[in-house]
Design a protein around this motif. Structure first.
Motif, PDB file in Angstrom:
ATOM      1  N   THR A 119       5.841  -5.622  -1.006  1.00 21.89           N
ATOM      2  CA  THR A 119       5.314  -4.295  -0.661  1.00 21.89           C
ATOM      3  C   THR A 119       4.064  -3.969  -1.480  1.00 21.89           C
ATOM      4  O   THR A 119       3.074  -3.461  -0.942  1.00 21.89           O
ATOM      5  CB  THR A 119       6.391  -3.233  -0.927  1.00 21.89           C
ATOM      6  N   VAL A 120       4.109  -4.281  -2.771  1.00 18.96           N
ATOM      7  CA  VAL A 120       2.947  -4.000  -3.623  1.00 18.96           C
ATOM      8  C   VAL A 120       1.757  -4.848  -3.195  1.00 18.96           C
ATOM      9  O   VAL A 120       0.613  -4.366  -3.136  1.00 18.96           O
ATOM     10  CB  VAL A 120       3.323  -4.264  -5.097  1.00 18.96           C
ATOM     11  N   VAL A 121       2.022  -6.107  -2.860  1.00 18.10           N
ATOM     12  CA  VAL A 121       0.919  -6.988  -2.450  1.00 18.10           C
ATOM     13  C   VAL A 121       0.274  -6.476  -1.162  1.00 18.10           C
ATOM     14  O   VAL A 121      -0.953  -6.382  -1.056  1.00 18.10           O
ATOM     15  CB  VAL A 121       1.431  -8.435  -2.266  1.00 18.10           C
ATOM     16  N   VAL A 122       1.105  -6.097  -0.178  1.00 15.34           N
ATOM     17  CA  VAL A 122       0.557  -5.704   1.130  1.00 15.34           C
ATOM     18  C   VAL A 122      -0.166  -4.361   1.041  1.00 15.34           C
ATOM     19  O   VAL A 122      -1.289  -4.211   1.537  1.00 15.34           O
ATOM     20  CB  VAL A 122       1.691  -5.647   2.181  1.00 15.34           C
ATOM     21  N   TRP A 123       0.444  -3.367   0.389  1.00 16.96           N
ATOM     22  CA  TRP A 123      -0.089  -2.004   0.460  1.00 16.96           C
ATOM     23  C   TRP A 123      -1.062  -1.675  -0.663  1.00 16.96           C
ATOM     24  O   TRP A 123      -1.786  -0.684  -0.568  1.00 16.96           O
ATOM     25  CB  TRP A 123       1.050  -0.984   0.468  1.00 16.96           C
ATOM     26  N   GLN A 124      -1.058  -2.442  -1.755  1.00 14.59           N
ATOM     27  CA  GLN A 124      -1.953  -2.111  -2.871  1.00 14.59           C
ATOM     28  C   GLN A 124      -2.970  -3.223  -3.131  1.00 14.59           C
ATOM     29  O   GLN A 124      -4.175  -2.990  -3.100  1.00 14.59           O
ATOM     30  CB  GLN A 124      -1.136  -1.829  -4.121  1.00 14.59           C
ATOM     31  N   GLU A 125      -2.477  -4.426  -3.380  1.00 13.76           N
ATOM     32  CA  GLU A 125      -3.417  -5.491  -3.738  1.00 13.76           C
ATOM     33  C   GLU A 125      -4.229  -5.961  -2.539  1.00 13.76           C
ATOM     34  O   GLU A 125      -5.374  -6.357  -2.679  1.00 13.76           O
ATOM     35  CB  GLU A 125      -2.652  -6.669  -4.355  1.00 13.76           C
ATOM     36  N   ARG A 126      -3.619  -5.984  -1.346  1.00 17.44           N
ATOM     37  CA  ARG A 126      -4.320  -6.432  -0.135  1.00 17.44           C
ATOM     38  C   ARG A 126      -4.466  -5.283   0.840  1.00 17.44           C
ATOM     39  O   ARG A 126      -4.286  -5.465   2.052  1.00 17.44           O
ATOM     40  CB  ARG A 126      -3.559  -7.588   0.532  1.00 17.44           C
ATOM     41  N   SER A 127      -4.808  -4.107   0.359  1.00 16.24           N
ATOM     42  CA  SER A 127      -4.902  -2.952   1.258  1.00 16.24           C
ATOM     43  C   SER A 127      -6.079  -3.095   2.219  1.00 16.24           C
ATOM     44  O   SER A 127      -6.038  -2.562   3.333  1.00 16.24           O
ATOM     45  CB  SER A 127      -5.041  -1.668   0.445  1.00 16.24           C
ATOM     46  N   ALA A 128      -7.115  -3.830   1.815  1.00 14.02           N
ATOM     47  CA  ALA A 128      -8.246  -4.050   2.732  1.00 14.02           C
ATOM     48  C   ALA A 128      -7.794  -4.851   3.949  1.00 14.02           C
ATOM     49  O   ALA A 128      -8.257  -4.607   5.075  1.00 14.02           O
ATOM     50  CB  ALA A 128      -9.376  -4.771   2.008  1.00 14.02           C
ATOM     51  N   ASP A 129      -6.871  -5.793   3.740  1.00 13.23           N
ATOM     52  CA  ASP A 129      -6.350  -6.558   4.873  1.00 13.23           C
ATOM     53  C   ASP A 129      -5.588  -5.657   5.844  1.00 13.23           C
ATOM     54  O   ASP A 129      -5.699  -5.796   7.069  1.00 13.23           O
ATOM     55  CB  ASP A 129      -5.415  -7.659   4.376  1.00 13.23           C
ATOM     56  N   THR A 130      -4.824  -4.731   5.276  1.00 13.80           N
ATOM     57  CA  THR A 130      -4.068  -3.815   6.134  1.00 13.80           C
ATOM     58  C   THR A 130      -5.018  -2.942   6.953  1.00 13.80           C
ATOM     59  O   THR A 130      -4.795  -2.713   8.152  1.00 13.80           O
ATOM     60  CB  THR A 130      -3.161  -2.939   5.260  1.00 13.80           C
ATOM     61  N   LEU A 131      -6.081  -2.485   6.304  1.00 11.22           N
ATOM     62  CA  LEU A 131      -7.083  -1.691   7.023  1.00 11.22           C
ATOM     63  C   LEU A 131      -7.738  -2.529   8.125  1.00 11.22           C
ATOM     64  O   LEU A 131      -7.951  -2.054   9.253  1.00 11.22           O
ATOM     65  CB  LEU A 131      -8.138  -1.197   6.036  1.00 11.22           C
ATOM     66  N   ALA A 132      -8.028  -3.785   7.811  1.00  8.96           N
ATOM     67  CA  ALA A 132      -8.627  -4.664   8.817  1.00  8.96           C
ATOM     68  C   ALA A 132      -7.675  -4.894   9.984  1.00  8.96           C
ATOM     69  O   ALA A 132      -8.110  -4.979  11.138  1.00  8.96           O
ATOM     70  CB  ALA A 132      -9.005  -6.002   8.175  1.00  8.96           C
ATOM     71  N   GLN A 133      -6.379  -4.958   9.706  1.00 10.63           N
ATOM     72  CA  GLN A 133      -5.417  -5.115  10.801  1.00 10.63           C
ATOM     73  C   GLN A 133      -5.442  -3.914  11.733  1.00 10.63           C
ATOM     74  O   GLN A 133      -5.402  -4.062  12.966  1.00 10.63           O
ATOM     75  CB  GLN A 133      -4.018  -5.282  10.229  1.00 10.63           C
ATOM     76  N   ILE A 134      -5.516  -2.715  11.156  1.00 11.60           N
ATOM     77  CA  ILE A 134      -5.561  -1.502  11.989  1.00 11.60           C
ATOM     78  C   ILE A 134      -6.820  -1.502  12.857  1.00 11.60           C
ATOM     79  O   ILE A 134      -6.768  -1.219  14.061  1.00 11.60           O
ATOM     80  CB  ILE A 134      -5.497  -0.253  11.086  1.00 11.60           C
ATOM     81  N   VAL A 135      -7.943  -1.846  12.231  1.00 10.68           N
ATOM     82  CA  VAL A 135      -9.208  -1.903  12.999  1.00 10.68           C
ATOM     83  C   VAL A 135      -9.096  -2.948  14.111  1.00 10.68           C
ATOM     84  O   VAL A 135      -9.537  -2.729  15.247  1.00 10.68           O
ATOM     85  CB  VAL A 135     -10.374  -2.211  12.047  1.00 10.68           C
ATOM     86  N   LEU A 136      -8.482  -4.082  13.791  1.00  2.00           N
ATOM     87  CA  LEU A 136      -8.320  -5.142  14.793  1.00  2.00           C
ATOM     88  C   LEU A 136      -7.473  -4.674  15.967  1.00  2.00           C
ATOM     89  O   LEU A 136      -7.787  -4.961  17.125  1.00  2.00           O
ATOM     90  CB  LEU A 136      -7.651  -6.350  14.143  1.00  2.00           C
ATOM     91  N   ILE A 137      -6.410  -3.954  15.661  1.00  2.00           N
ATOM     92  CA  ILE A 137      -5.538  -3.480  16.744  1.00  2.00           C
ATOM     93  C   ILE A 137      -6.302  -2.536  17.665  1.00  2.00           C
ATOM     94  O   ILE A 137      -6.246  -2.652  18.897  1.00  2.00           O
ATOM     95  CB  ILE A 137      -4.288  -2.810  16.148  1.00  2.00           C
ATOM     96  N   PHE A 138      -7.054  -1.597  17.077  1.00  2.00           N
ATOM     97  CA  PHE A 138      -7.835  -0.672  17.911  1.00  2.00           C
ATOM     98  C   PHE A 138      -8.905  -1.423  18.703  1.00  2.00           C
ATOM     99  O   PHE A 138      -9.132  -1.134  19.882  1.00  2.00           O
ATOM    100  CB  PHE A 138      -8.472   0.402  17.032  1.00  2.00           C
ATOM    101  N   ALA A 139      -9.555  -2.390  18.047  1.00  2.00           N
ATOM    102  CA  ALA A 139     -10.567  -3.168  18.763  1.00  2.00           C
ATOM    103  C   ALA A 139      -9.936  -3.948  19.913  1.00  2.00           C
ATOM    104  O   ALA A 139     -10.513  -4.060  21.003  1.00  2.00           O
ATOM    105  CB  ALA A 139     -11.275  -4.112  17.796  1.00  2.00           C
ATOM    106  N   GLY A 140      -8.752  -4.487  19.675  1.00  2.00           N
ATOM    107  CA  GLY A 140      -8.069  -5.227  20.742  1.00  2.00           C
ATOM    108  C   GLY A 140      -7.700  -4.332  21.909  1.00  2.00           C
ATOM    109  O   GLY A 140      -7.881  -4.707  23.067  1.00  2.00           O
TER     110      GLY A 140
END
Lengths: 189, 101
Positions: A119-140
């Motif tokens: 949880t810490v890795v996904v939401w804090q250390e790799r939060s840019a990846d999570t943001l990129a996933q959201i952008v990807l979903i909207f773009a898709g």
């Protein structure tokens, strides 16, 4: 031994997914690959990814494939390969050998690392990846809407500029639009 | 043979099968299936690499990102395949080329 059996089953499913001429059957074999890879991931200790792979890879993607095949229709004809088969096999073998050579140092002992929780890795250390996933979903979503949108007839701007009372009855709307455009050009000149 | 060796071998074999499908297949939906098989191999490789380096949660995080991106690619690719079938009447990638030299 269990891992080896699962790996052999996954490889068999993947080969069948490539070989079978029926698209629906290929999608089912692909779901089998996903399920077996999910079990392999679980045995490796990656429990979260195993669950996501099982639900998304074997569930959602399979449903999408079945839906798309039902829309596009089944094509069961065997088409000849784009490039000669020996050349394709040679290219694949060369790529795999190169990758295996790069993976060779994996025999070194695992490095002891002080690791955070998932949880810490996904939401804090790799939060840019999570943001990129959201952008990807909207773009898709926007991409799919744009691709599947029906074409609308294009209206000519010259026709809209003319009032109905101005047009003589014996002229076509295209001619009226052309006259309006040419008069505008004369005014600009 | 340790589980990590099994995962690395599986990743390589799945990558090879998917790459062969990308090179040899002509049906658009089968090409997307081959791409999916390749991505399964990459997910296995990411988790195995994270496990080897002692950072399996980092490998899992990257694998989740990869799964999301791969699903978006599959969705857009399948939508394209449906439109191509409607417009050209075929899913053969050879017939999609409109350039004649």
């Amino acid at each position: 031994m269990l891992q080896v059996s699962l790996l052999i089953a996954a490889v068999f499913c993947a080969i069948q997914a490539i070989r079978t001429p029926r698209l629906l059957v290929a999608a089912i074999w692909l779901a089998g690959v996903s399920a077996l890879v999910a079990v392999l991931l679980y045995l490796l200790g990656a429990h979260e990814v195993a669950v996501i792979e099982l639900s998304v890879g074997a569930g959602l993607v399979t449903v999408l494939f079945v839906f798309a095949i039902s829309l596009a229709g089944e094509e069961t004809t065997r088409l000849p390969a784009i490039i000669p088969r020996p050349l394709a096999i040679g290219l694949v073998a060369a790529s795999i050998l190169l990758l295996a050579w790069m993976l060779a140092p994996t025999d070194s002992p695992p490095a002891a690392a002080d690791e955070s929780s998932f949880t810490v890795v996904v939401w804090q250390e790799r939060s840019a990846d999570t943001l990129a996933q959201i952008v990807l979903i909207f773009a898709g979503v926007l991409g799919v809407l744009g691709i599947l949108a029906e074409e609308r007839p294009v209206e000519k701007p010259g026709v809209e500029a003319v009032q109905p009372g101005d047009a003589p009855a014996d002229k076509l709307p295209e001619q009226v639009g052309f006259e309006v455009e040419s008069s505008l050009e004369r005014e600009h000149a | 043979m340790t589980p990590l060796h099994v995962a690395a071998t599986g990743a390589l074999v799945l990558l090879g099968i998917g790459l062969y499908g990308l090179l040899a297949l002509r049906n658009l939906i089968k090409v997307i299936i081959a791409l999916q098989i390749m991505v399964k191999g990459v997910v296995l490789a990411l988790v195995a690499a994270g496990s080897i380096s002692g950072q399996i949660n980092l490998g899992q995080s990257l694998a989740v990102t990869l799964i999301v991106a791969d699903t978006i690619v599959a969705v857009v690719g399948l939508a394209l395949a449906v439109q191509v079938r409607r417009r050209f009447g075929s899913l053969d990638v050879q017939e999609l080329s409109t350039l004649r030299g």
